[in-house]
Design an enzyme around this catalytic site. Sequence first.
Site, PDB file in Angstrom:
ATOM      1  CG  HIS A 126      -2.027  -1.134   1.118  1.00 39.53           C
ATOM      2  ND1 HIS A 126      -1.528  -2.455   1.759  1.00 39.53           N
ATOM      3  CD2 HIS A 126      -3.309  -1.190   1.060  1.00 39.53           C
ATOM      4  CE1 HIS A 126      -2.461  -3.201   1.618  1.00 39.53           C
ATOM      5  NE2 HIS A 126      -3.710  -2.585   1.125  1.00 39.53           N
ATOM      6  CE  LYS A 142      -5.224  -4.570  -1.574  1.00 34.81           C
ATOM      7  NZ  LYS A 142      -5.958  -4.482  -0.470  1.00 34.81           N
ATOM      8  CB  SER A 161     -11.686  -1.153   4.154  1.00 34.20           C
ATOM      9  OG  SER A 161     -11.731  -1.569   2.877  1.00 34.20           O
ATOM     10  CE  LYS A 175     -21.018  22.189 -19.934  1.00 31.86           C
ATOM     11  NZ  LYS A 175     -22.435  22.413 -19.960  1.00 31.86           N
ATOM     12  CG  ASP A 185     -25.255  21.837 -22.733  1.00 34.86           C
ATOM     13  OD1 ASP A 185     -26.044  20.877 -22.451  1.00 34.86           O
ATOM     14  OD2 ASP A 185     -24.356  22.539 -22.628  1.00 34.86           O
ATOM     15  N   GLY A 241     -22.428  31.253 -21.054  1.00 30.54           N
ATOM     16  CA  GLY A 241     -22.359  29.914 -22.000  1.00 30.54           C
ATOM     17  C   GLY A 241     -23.736  29.468 -22.495  1.00 30.54           C
ATOM     18  NE  ARG A 254     -20.325  37.955 -20.560  1.00 32.63           N
ATOM     19  CZ  ARG A 254     -20.610  36.800 -20.046  1.00 32.63           C
ATOM     20  NH1 ARG A 254     -21.092  37.026 -18.604  1.00 32.63           N
ATOM     21  NH2 ARG A 254     -20.052  35.698 -20.129  1.00 32.63           N
TER      22      ARG A 254
HETATM   23  P1  ATR Z   1     -23.935  30.241 -17.898  1.00 31.94           P
HETATM   24  O1  ATR Z   1     -22.769  29.392 -18.462  1.00 31.94           O
HETATM   25  O2  ATR Z   1     -24.570  29.064 -17.026  1.00 31.94           O
HETATM   26  O3  ATR Z   1     -24.572  30.798 -19.027  1.00 31.94           O
HETATM   27  P2  ATR Z   1     -22.393  32.447 -17.194  1.00 31.94           P
HETATM   28  O4  ATR Z   1     -21.473  32.337 -18.170  1.00 31.94           O
HETATM   29  O5  ATR Z   1     -21.652  32.664 -15.667  1.00 31.94           O
HETATM   30  O6  ATR Z   1     -23.290  31.153 -16.984  1.00 31.94           O
HETATM   31  O7  ATR Z   1     -23.441  33.366 -17.335  1.00 31.94           O
HETATM   32  C1  ATR Z   1     -24.381  33.730 -16.561  1.00 31.94           C
HETATM   33  C2  ATR Z   1     -25.364  34.877 -17.031  1.00 31.94           C
HETATM   34  O8  ATR Z   1     -26.385  35.127 -16.046  1.00 31.94           O
HETATM   35  C3  ATR Z   1     -24.656  36.063 -17.724  1.00 31.94           C
HETATM   36  O9  ATR Z   1     -25.421  36.746 -18.709  1.00 31.94           O
HETATM   37  C4  ATR Z   1     -24.972  37.055 -16.398  1.00 31.94           C
HETATM   38  O10 ATR Z   1     -24.940  38.546 -16.783  1.00 31.94           O
HETATM   39  P3  ATR Z   1     -23.571  39.173 -16.931  1.00 31.94           P
HETATM   40  O11 ATR Z   1     -23.077  39.074 -18.215  1.00 31.94           O
HETATM   41  O12 ATR Z   1     -23.935  40.665 -16.896  1.00 31.94           O
HETATM   42  O13 ATR Z   1     -22.697  38.713 -15.702  1.00 31.94           O
HETATM   43  C5  ATR Z   1     -26.111  36.612 -15.904  1.00 31.94           C
HETATM   44  N1  ATR Z   1     -26.507  37.053 -14.482  1.00 31.94           N
HETATM   45  C6  ATR Z   1     -25.917  36.239 -13.375  1.00 31.94           C
HETATM   46  N2  ATR Z   1     -26.655  36.914 -12.236  1.00 31.94           N
HETATM   47  C7  ATR Z   1     -27.450  37.821 -12.670  1.00 31.94           C
HETATM   48  C8  ATR Z   1     -28.262  38.526 -12.040  1.00 31.94           C
HETATM   49  N3  ATR Z   1     -28.265  38.723 -10.482  1.00 31.94           N
HETATM   50  N4  ATR Z   1     -28.902  39.649 -12.702  1.00 31.94           N
HETATM   51  C9  ATR Z   1     -28.943  39.807 -14.097  1.00 31.94           C
HETATM   52  N5  ATR Z   1     -28.360  39.117 -14.717  1.00 31.94           N
HETATM   53  C10 ATR Z   1     -27.426  37.875 -13.978  1.00 31.94           C
END
Ligand code: ATR
Length: 530
Positions: free
Chosen positions: A143, A170, A229, A314, A351, A389, A414
């Site tokens: 071990h 073992k 164990s 991812k 997805d 994402g 964004r």
């Molecule tokens: P995922 O991969 O699950 O989409 P992410 O990449 O972290 O997760 O994205 C989260 C999304 O939720 C983003 O669009 C985020 O907005 P921002 O680009 O402004 O950060 C949005 N989000 C998270 N919390 C939020 C809140 N309290 N109000 C509004 N939008 C929110």
Amino acid sequence: MGSLPFTTSDLHTSTGGFLSSPTLLCTPLMGTTVDQMLIEMHKAKEIGADIVEIRLDCLRNFNPNSDLQILIKQSPLPTLVTYRPVWEGGQYEGDETKRQDALRSAMELGANYIDIELEVAHEFNNSIYEKKPDNFKVIVSSHNFHNTPSAEAIGNLVARIQATGADIVKIATTALDITDCARIFQITVHSQVPTIGIVMGERGLISRLLSPKFGGYLTYGALEAGAISAPGQPTARDLLDLYNFRLIRPDTKVYGIIGKPVGHSKSPLLFNAAFKSVGLNAVYVHFLVDDVEKFFNTYSSVDFSGCSCTIPHKEAALKCMDEIDSIAKKIGAINNIVRKPDGRLVAFNTDYIGSISGIEDGLRGLNGAIPAGKSPLAGKLFVVLGAGGAGKSLVYGAAQKGARVVCANRTFERAKELADKVGGQAMTLEEVENFHPEEGMILANTTSVGMKPNVDDTPISKQALRHYCLVFDAIYTPKETRLLREAKETGAAVVYGTEMLIRQGFEQYKNFTGLPAPEELFRELMEKHA
Ligand code: ATR
């Protein structure tokens, strides 16, 4: 690291044919009294174990003269007797002669196996030389609770163990990375002597699950989750029922989910049940992966036939692929990887297919027949909340189907960047409140607003929902978010996040196997285990 030879042909070389005896399932008994152990051994038999390991060092007031006889004679299963000293990770702290005497008595009383530590194996084996009963075997064990040494060092260790006259070798090492298991697989596959190879720790799980594939003599499965164990030990029940242990053979294809953390994933449950339902020679495991590139470089044979990919890999997995589906490439994230027969890795993002197909079916339910080959999304105004994402998946997916896409995000920049990629419109979340150029729009929420524990939050007012005919929420905890509840109240059709989850699984199954997914089975299991 180069490609390691994990192929069926290797197993042929080592044994001159497929392994004739399948890997045994051994359940360690950890009771502190003889009575407890007697109960445990019956439970082990009920669960389906082949052997019980009597851990004498766990017994509180062990009396070799009476207890061994009872434990060995009354066991409903073959017995492996271990009396692990503290210096090898066990609990026994007493006299070494007495310890070895107890093991010799166990042999005389009919134990099927004794596990003796390499350190004292020469001495012990000499003492029983020519006294070994038929059908009795000595396991000589080593071990390492710190790491998994190099292939060369492990090879030397195996040679040392064999030199003691071991019937069974073992080796238990510790996984610092999932790729450590590969070096143990190489040993069990190639060993001339029956070998138990275990890599302890959560990163070593596959060494235990896949031991039938790589010719391991035996693997350990705990009676209960709390009664392991050694670190990383699965339960016997999970081995049998979740991972289809009895169906795994040297030529079984291996699939799994790579992630960190990954233990919570229900994918193994779904895929293994699905494989079993159609008699597919494949297993699906949890791969706890720290370094994706190292993982793919190490498990590079075609026997590792594909995987699902979850957080945080991812994006990182993209650079290890030979080919990436065009939409997955645009999204910049993959969740499904298939190894082609020529070894190439091809990646998809299921997805977006999961959510888009759920929404399409929802619309078909509303609008009735749609001309064949035409998506019900074509020409529709499709508002995506969020630009992360999941937002990207929906934006690219909807655009590909011919929808007119609007991307709204808390951070406008964004949204703008993403919308520009598909020739769509960008706005802030506030602007969505008063955005209704037409009726019958589609809304998809991909922000985390409304997710547990903040279930009273919602990304858009109920008032604004009146202009939508269908609302989708990527959130699936809870299943019915405030957004979906209010959408229903305003008369919109809704598509649950769970629908995306299950449909992305259908797509992965199709990509892995080339067969249609057993949709009903997936749905039943999701319902039961959600
Ligand atoms: P995922 O991969 O699950 O989409 P992410 O990449 O972290 O997760 O994205 C989260 C999304 O939720 C983003 O669009 C985020 O907005 P921002 O680009 O402004 O950060 C949005 N989000 C998270 N919390 C939020 C809140 N309290 N109000 C509004 N939008 C929110």
